[in-house]
Design an enzyme around this catalytic site. Structure first.
Site, PDB file in Angstrom:
ATOM      1  N   ARG A 140     -42.532  35.577 116.614  1.00 19.85           N
ATOM      2  CA  ARG A 140     -41.867  34.419 115.997  1.00 19.85           C
ATOM      3  C   ARG A 140     -42.304  33.103 116.632  1.00 19.85           C
ATOM      4  NH1 ARG A 140     -37.050  32.992 117.624  1.00 19.85           N
ATOM      5  NH2 ARG A 140     -36.444  35.121 118.139  1.00 19.85           N
TER       6      ARG A 140
ATOM      7  N   TYR B 209     -40.629  16.412  95.109  1.00 20.78           N
ATOM      8  CA  TYR B 209     -40.624  17.826  94.761  1.00 20.78           C
ATOM      9  C   TYR B 209     -39.159  18.294  94.677  1.00 20.78           C
ATOM     10  CZ  TYR B 209     -41.589  22.802  95.227  1.00 20.78           C
ATOM     11  OH  TYR B 209     -41.649  24.144  95.025  1.00 20.78           O
TER      12      TYR B 209
ATOM     13  N   ASP C 259     -45.221  13.697 102.655  1.00 20.39           N
ATOM     14  CA  ASP C 259     -45.643  14.990 102.115  1.00 20.39           C
ATOM     15  C   ASP C 259     -46.985  14.764 101.416  1.00 20.39           C
ATOM     16  OD1 ASP C 259     -46.096  17.217 100.467  1.00 20.39           O
ATOM     17  OD2 ASP C 259     -43.945  17.616 100.240  1.00 20.39           O
TER      18      ASP C 259
ATOM     19  N   LYS D 293     -50.377  25.457  98.362  1.00 17.87           N
ATOM     20  CA  LYS D 293     -51.156  24.826  97.305  1.00 17.87           C
ATOM     21  C   LYS D 293     -52.613  24.689  97.767  1.00 17.87           C
ATOM     22  CE  LYS D 293     -46.924  24.535  95.766  1.00 17.87           C
ATOM     23  NZ  LYS D 293     -46.066  23.428  96.142  1.00 17.87           N
TER      24      LYS D 293
HETATM   25  C1  LIG Z   1     -44.702  23.236  96.607  1.00 18.86           C
HETATM   26  C2  LIG Z   1     -44.286  21.983  97.283  1.00 18.86           C
HETATM   27  C3  LIG Z   1     -43.357  21.979  98.335  1.00 18.86           C
HETATM   28  C4  LIG Z   1     -42.673  23.236  98.798  1.00 18.86           C
HETATM   29  O1  LIG Z   1     -43.588  24.129  99.348  1.00 18.86           O
HETATM   30  P1  LIG Z   1     -43.341  25.720  99.390  1.00 18.86           P
HETATM   31  O2  LIG Z   1     -44.599  26.204 100.053  1.00 18.86           O
HETATM   32  O3  LIG Z   1     -43.165  26.190  97.995  1.00 18.86           O
HETATM   33  O4  LIG Z   1     -42.119  25.930 100.202  1.00 18.86           O
HETATM   34  C5  LIG Z   1     -43.060  20.769  98.948  1.00 18.86           C
HETATM   35  N1  LIG Z   1     -43.629  19.626  98.540  1.00 18.86           N
HETATM   36  C6  LIG Z   1     -44.504  19.589  97.530  1.00 18.86           C
HETATM   37  C7  LIG Z   1     -45.101  18.281  97.118  1.00 18.86           C
HETATM   38  C8  LIG Z   1     -44.861  20.760  96.861  1.00 18.86           C
HETATM   39  O5  LIG Z   1     -45.724  20.717  95.855  1.00 18.86           O
END
Ligand SMILES: *Cc1c(COP(=O)(O)O)cnc(C)c1O
Length: 401
Positions: A63, A116, A188, A213
């Site tokens: 962890r 998001y 982000d 992504k």
């Molecule tokens: C998908 C996404 C998230 C969340 O990410 P996860 O890997 O699904 O937890 C946060 N911010 C943005 C801009 C995203 O596209």
């Protein structure tokens, strides 16, 4: 593996449990192995003390991290130009670790309204429940951000490119404001990636990613990562460990593998997306296209300055025929699949009214600019001719009986 015959013969059950020792090797693997272990062993008590206190390199418990996590973290920190990084089980995990490490009851957060969906819910519901005040603003409007600040404001939260309307925020302007007021600017950067935008250099203190992504890039990983100053990342790491937000070593390895091609993928995603966006603008079935690389985008000049290497792979557009047109479009696509995520090497599309913004009423959706005809494309790295064929063909089908 056998055992030393000079030793006392072991019983079968013992041999079974203790088999599989690493054989000595004069060579190293070109590609790092996956450390599928949930704990590490120590030869003596000095090693226990040294590793625990950070005097010697080493790992302790699954962890807390493995060499796969370190390799991934060092790569993303270097790509973003940050001191340190923290890998987490998902993008939401990384966001949670950073908010947990930086906020306490009584603090105030100013966040973009166009976030998001799960981040919006985390800030609007969970973080508020913990006694942190949150104000949502149009983050593209610096005056609105400034007016929302109070002496209790501790953190600004924005996305480089917003979903699904591809709004661009002025990171330099927000960075200057954050510096002036002693705030933490958290960005982000999932949509842009460090291949297109290095937000730390523009004034962000923390950069976050859903590595699910583009960073992993092949539709096979759920992961997240935070980058920033070493002291802040150390606090986020403590949060990750206590809250159990850790990433699996295999997914850390897969993300690292994806990163090897990040820059060329983003270059191709951006080229294809720009070509598609221009094509969509030329079609009469399309009422409007949302892409920061189009001159028709309201923040085109800012986008050009902030995303000099390309505008990314995400394109939004409104079908003039609304929901019936969307259904016809869906039925006619062959190559491009419906998938409520993005960032894969293959082109996918999504329909925000039924996915990311499903929880809103039609009036609320209309209020944030998401109509019944809005389609979001995640443009992949295929040959552009084939994408134009598939999407062009699906647009043709809208008008046919
Ligand atoms: C998908 C996404 C998230 C969340 O990410 P996860 O890997 O699904 O937890 C946060 N911010 C943005 C801009 C995203 O596209």
């Amino acid at each position: 593996m056998g055992h030393d015959p000079s030793e006392k013969a072991l019983h079968l059950s013992t041999i079974a449990v203790h088999s599989g020792k690493m054989p000595p090797s004069a060579t190293d693997p070109l590609t790092p192995p996956v450390y599928l272990t949930n704990v590490f062993t120590f030869a003596d008590m000095e090693a226990v003390d040294d590793v625990w206190e950070g005097r010697r390199g080493g790992y302790i418990y699954g962890r807390f991290g493995t060499p796969n996590h370190t390799m991934l973290e060092e790569t993303v920190a270097a790509l973003e130009g940050g001191e340190a990084a923290l890998a987490c089980a998902s993008g939401m995990g990384a966001i949670t670790a950073v908010l947990w490490a930086t906020l306490q009851a009584g603090d105030h957060v100013v966040a973009a309204r166009e976030l998001y969906g799960t981040t919006y819910a985390l800030l609007g519901a969970d973080i508020r429940r913990l006694g942190v005040d949150v104000t949502f603003v149009d983050a593209a409007d610096l005056d609105q951000v400034r007016r929302a600040l109070s002496p209790k404001t501790r953190l600004l939260f924005v996305e480089t490119i917003s979903n699904p309307l591809m709004g661009v925020v002025d990171l330099e302007g927000l960075g200057a404001l954050a510096r002036e007021r002693g705030l933490l600017l958290v960005v982000d950067n999932t949509f842009a990636t460090p291949a297109l935008c290095r937000a730390l250099g523009l004034g962000a203190q923390v950069v976050l990613h859903s590595a699910t992504k583009y960073l992993s890039g092949h539709g096979d990983v759920t992961a997240g990562i935070a980058v920033g100053r070493a002291a802040l990342i150390a606090r986020a790491r403590a949060a990750m460990m206590r809250l159990g937000l850790n990433l699996s070593p295999f997914e850390a390895w897969l993300t690292g593998r994806g990163l090897r091609t990040l820059t060329i993928r983003m270059e191709r995603h951006s080229q294809n997306a720009l070509a598609l966006a221009r094509y969509l603008e030329s079609r009469r079935e399309v009422a409007r296209v949302y892409y920061p690389g189009l001159e028709s985008h309201p923040q085109y000049r800012l986008a050009k300055r902030q995303l000099p290497a390309g505008f990314g792979g995400m394109v939004g557009f409104d079908l003039a025929g609304g929901f019936p047109a969307v259904q016809r479009f869906m039925g006619a696509l062959r190559l491009v699949k419906f998938a409520p995520s993005f960032g894969d090497v293959g082109t996918t599309w999504s329909y925000p009214a039924r996915t990311s913004h499903r929880g809103l009423t039609p009036e609320e959706r209309a209020g944030v600019g998401i109509g019944d005809g809005l389609v979001r494309l995640s443009v992949g790295i295929e040959a552009i001719e084939d994408l134009l064929d598939d999407i062009g063909g699906a647009l043709d089908a809208i008008g046919r009986d």
